[in-house]
Each structure stands twice: as structure tokens, then as C-alpha cells.
Design a protein around this motif. Structure first.
Motif, PDB file in Angstrom:
ATOM      1  N   VAL A 123       0.859  -1.175   0.000  1.00 41.18           N
ATOM      2  CA  VAL A 123       0.000   0.000   0.000  1.00 41.18           C
ATOM      3  C   VAL A 123       0.902   1.235   0.000  1.00 41.18           C
ATOM      4  N   ALA A 124       0.399   2.333  -0.511  1.00 39.37           N
ATOM      5  CA  ALA A 124       1.081   3.626  -0.397  1.00 39.37           C
ATOM      6  C   ALA A 124       0.099   4.561   0.290  1.00 39.37           C
ATOM      7  N   LEU A 125       0.519   5.132   1.396  1.00 39.15           N
ATOM      8  CA  LEU A 125      -0.355   5.949   2.233  1.00 39.15           C
ATOM      9  C   LEU A 125       0.069   7.412   2.158  1.00 39.15           C
ATOM     10  N   ALA A 126      -0.890   8.318   2.277  1.00 37.78           N
ATOM     11  CA  ALA A 126      -0.573   9.750   2.225  1.00 37.78           C
ATOM     12  C   ALA A 126      -1.270  10.465   3.373  1.00 37.78           C
ATOM     13  N   LEU A 127      -0.541  11.369   3.997  1.00 37.63           N
ATOM     14  CA  LEU A 127      -1.056  12.197   5.079  1.00 37.63           C
ATOM     15  C   LEU A 127      -1.041  13.648   4.624  1.00 37.63           C
ATOM     16  N   GLN A 128      -2.197  14.279   4.579  1.00 39.52           N
ATOM     17  CA  GLN A 128      -2.265  15.700   4.223  1.00 39.52           C
ATOM     18  C   GLN A 128      -2.148  16.508   5.504  1.00 39.52           C
ATOM     19  N   VAL A 129      -1.274  17.528   5.485  1.00 38.68           N
ATOM     20  CA  VAL A 129      -1.045  18.356   6.665  1.00 38.68           C
ATOM     21  C   VAL A 129      -1.223  19.829   6.329  1.00 38.68           C
ATOM     22  N   GLU A 130      -1.523  20.602   7.354  1.00 38.98           N
ATOM     23  CA  GLU A 130      -1.559  22.060   7.250  1.00 38.98           C
ATOM     24  C   GLU A 130      -0.178  22.594   7.617  1.00 38.98           C
ATOM     25  N   GLY A 131       0.115  23.820   7.244  1.00 37.07           N
ATOM     26  CA  GLY A 131       1.382  24.424   7.629  1.00 37.07           C
ATOM     27  C   GLY A 131       2.394  24.552   6.517  1.00 37.07           C
ATOM     28  N   GLY A 132       2.006  24.186   5.315  1.00 40.87           N
ATOM     29  CA  GLY A 132       2.859  24.407   4.163  1.00 40.87           C
ATOM     30  C   GLY A 132       4.082  23.518   4.099  1.00 40.87           C
ATOM     31  N   ARG A 133       4.995  23.939   3.237  1.00 39.37           N
ATOM     32  CA  ARG A 133       6.242  23.203   3.010  1.00 39.37           C
ATOM     33  C   ARG A 133       7.010  22.999   4.303  1.00 39.37           C
ATOM     34  N   ALA A 134       7.004  24.034   5.139  1.00 43.39           N
ATOM     35  CA  ALA A 134       7.771  23.973   6.388  1.00 43.39           C
ATOM     36  C   ALA A 134       7.296  22.809   7.264  1.00 43.39           C
ATOM     37  N   ARG A 135       5.981  22.603   7.334  1.00 43.56           N
ATOM     38  CA  ARG A 135       5.449  21.513   8.161  1.00 43.56           C
ATOM     39  C   ARG A 135       5.789  20.163   7.551  1.00 43.56           C
ATOM     40  N   VAL A 136       5.705  20.043   6.244  1.00 46.34           N
ATOM     41  CA  VAL A 136       6.088  18.790   5.578  1.00 46.34           C
ATOM     42  C   VAL A 136       7.549  18.481   5.885  1.00 46.34           C
ATOM     43  N   ASP A 137       8.427  19.465   5.708  1.00 46.58           N
ATOM     44  CA  ASP A 137       9.851  19.257   5.969  1.00 46.58           C
ATOM     45  C   ASP A 137      10.119  18.942   7.440  1.00 46.58           C
ATOM     46  N   GLU A 138       9.383  19.598   8.334  1.00 39.39           N
ATOM     47  CA  GLU A 138       9.533  19.338   9.765  1.00 39.39           C
ATOM     48  C   GLU A 138       9.188  17.878  10.088  1.00 39.39           C
ATOM     49  N   LEU A 139       8.089  17.392   9.544  1.00 43.01           N
ATOM     50  CA  LEU A 139       7.691  16.013   9.803  1.00 43.01           C
ATOM     51  C   LEU A 139       8.695  15.012   9.243  1.00 43.01           C
ATOM     52  N   ILE A 140       9.244  15.297   8.080  1.00 43.57           N
ATOM     53  CA  ILE A 140      10.270  14.407   7.515  1.00 43.57           C
ATOM     54  C   ILE A 140      11.501  14.397   8.419  1.00 43.57           C
ATOM     55  N   GLY A 141      11.846  15.531   8.994  1.00 43.61           N
ATOM     56  CA  GLY A 141      12.952  15.578   9.954  1.00 43.61           C
ATOM     57  C   GLY A 141      12.680  14.695  11.161  1.00 43.61           C
ATOM     58  N   ILE A 142      11.450  14.711  11.657  1.00 37.00           N
ATOM     59  CA  ILE A 142      11.065  13.858  12.794  1.00 37.00           C
ATOM     60  C   ILE A 142      11.135  12.387  12.395  1.00 37.00           C
ATOM     61  N   VAL A 143      10.672  12.083  11.194  1.00 38.13           N
ATOM     62  CA  VAL A 143      10.737  10.709  10.685  1.00 38.13           C
ATOM     63  C   VAL A 143      12.176  10.204  10.726  1.00 38.13           C
ATOM     64  N   VAL A 144      13.092  10.963  10.156  1.00 34.49           N
ATOM     65  CA  VAL A 144      14.491  10.545  10.062  1.00 34.49           C
ATOM     66  C   VAL A 144      15.114  10.434  11.459  1.00 34.49           C
ATOM     67  N   ALA A 145      14.807  11.384  12.327  1.00 39.52           N
ATOM     68  CA  ALA A 145      15.359  11.374  13.689  1.00 39.52           C
ATOM     69  C   ALA A 145      14.876  10.177  14.497  1.00 39.52           C
ATOM     70  N   ASN A 146      13.792   9.557  14.071  1.00 42.13           N
ATOM     71  CA  ASN A 146      13.221   8.450  14.837  1.00 42.13           C
ATOM     72  C   ASN A 146      13.260   7.109  14.111  1.00 42.13           C
ATOM     73  N   GLY A 147      14.143   6.984  13.120  1.00 45.18           N
ATOM     74  CA  GLY A 147      14.398   5.690  12.505  1.00 45.18           C
ATOM     75  C   GLY A 147      13.752   5.431  11.166  1.00 45.18           C
ATOM     76  N   GLY A 148      12.931   6.360  10.676  1.00 48.20           N
ATOM     77  CA  GLY A 148      12.357   6.213   9.348  1.00 48.20           C
ATOM     78  C   GLY A 148      13.368   6.632   8.291  1.00 48.20           C
ATOM     79  N   THR A 149      13.069   6.365   7.038  1.00 43.17           N
ATOM     80  CA  THR A 149      13.981   6.734   5.951  1.00 43.17           C
ATOM     81  C   THR A 149      13.238   7.515   4.874  1.00 43.17           C
ATOM     82  N   VAL A 150      13.933   8.459   4.293  1.00 46.81           N
ATOM     83  CA  VAL A 150      13.375   9.251   3.199  1.00 46.81           C
ATOM     84  C   VAL A 150      13.323   8.381   1.958  1.00 46.81           C
ATOM     85  N   GLN A 151      12.248   8.515   1.198  1.00 47.84           N
ATOM     86  CA  GLN A 151      12.065   7.764  -0.047  1.00 47.84           C
ATOM     87  C   GLN A 151      11.938   8.761  -1.192  1.00 47.84           C
TER      88      GLN A 151
END
Length: 127
Positions: A71-99
């Protein structure tokens, strides 16, 4: 109507913690030893299920998420590019990987990641 997306996980406490750090709330009433529920938004929940329990529910083997996408899942967020980038930073800091690379066009900015179990997610902002 409500939607519960079920995903298999190797380590339930670690996976619950991963998504909590992204800002999602655990529903303690629907969380136990074999499954944990996180509320993603109105009417949408993520049910993380231990691999043995998932197999007993589905009657199938666990797919290798390094080789296939179930499956491919998508999460829509408010807060623009900055919020998307912030969440990706949290992902990486907690063991996830950028795709892949960010997708940036007139109406949407998105970035993708794989969670602790290799499930494919996108975080996007539209507008």
C-alpha cells in the motif's frame, strides 16, 4: 463512516512511539498486546498489528516491504512546506527513511518516507 487502516509491525511499542512523535494520539481503549490504534484525523485511524496477529487475521504471509509495496499511504497536513519538511525531519530522527525526492508543483508539495517496518508514506500540503 470511519476508516481503520491495518498495518503489520515487528515491534508494536516502537511503531506506536514513532507515530506518536509525528503527533498522532494513541487510543488506549483500542490498544493492547497485539494491536495499537492511532487517530490520524476525523474518521481515520491507523491500526498497527503485530505480525503474528496480522497473519492470523489475514491468513496470508507478511510481505517483504523492502521488495514490494502492499500500500502507499498519504497524510495531508496544514502548515505548508515547512510543516512537511519538519515532519520528515522527525521521521528521520526516529528511525524512518526518506524515499525519493520532494515533489513540488503549483498545487502540492510532498515528501515520502518509509516507517520502521518499511511501509511507504507521503506527507503532503495542498494549497
Amino acid at each position: 463512516m470511519s476508516l481503520f487502516v491495518n498495518l503489520h509491525v515487528k515491534n508494536l511499542p516502537a511503531s506506536l512511539g514513532f507515530f506518536e512523535k509525528l503527533g498522532y494520539t494513541v487510543d488506549e481503549q483500542l490498544t493492547g498486546d497485539e494491536a495499537g490504534c492511532l487517530h490520524l484525523g476525523p474518521g481515520a485511524s491507523l491500526l498497527l498489528v503485530t505480525e503474528p496477529f496480522f497473519t492470523s487475521i489475514t491468513g496470508t504471509q507478511i510481505p517483504d516491504t523492502a521488495a514490494v509495496n502492499e500500500v502507499a499511504l498519504a497524510l495531508q497536513v496544514e502548515g505548508g512546506r515547512a510543516r512537511v519538511d519538519e515532519l520528515i525531519g522527525i521521521v528521520v530522527a526516529n528511525g524512518g527513511t526518506v524515499q525519493g525526492e520532494p515533489e513540488d508543483n503549483e498545487f502540492m508539495y510532498s515528501r515520502s518516507f518509509r516507517d520502521l517496518d518499511g511501509h511507504l508514506w507521503s506527507v503532503l500540503h495542498m494549497g
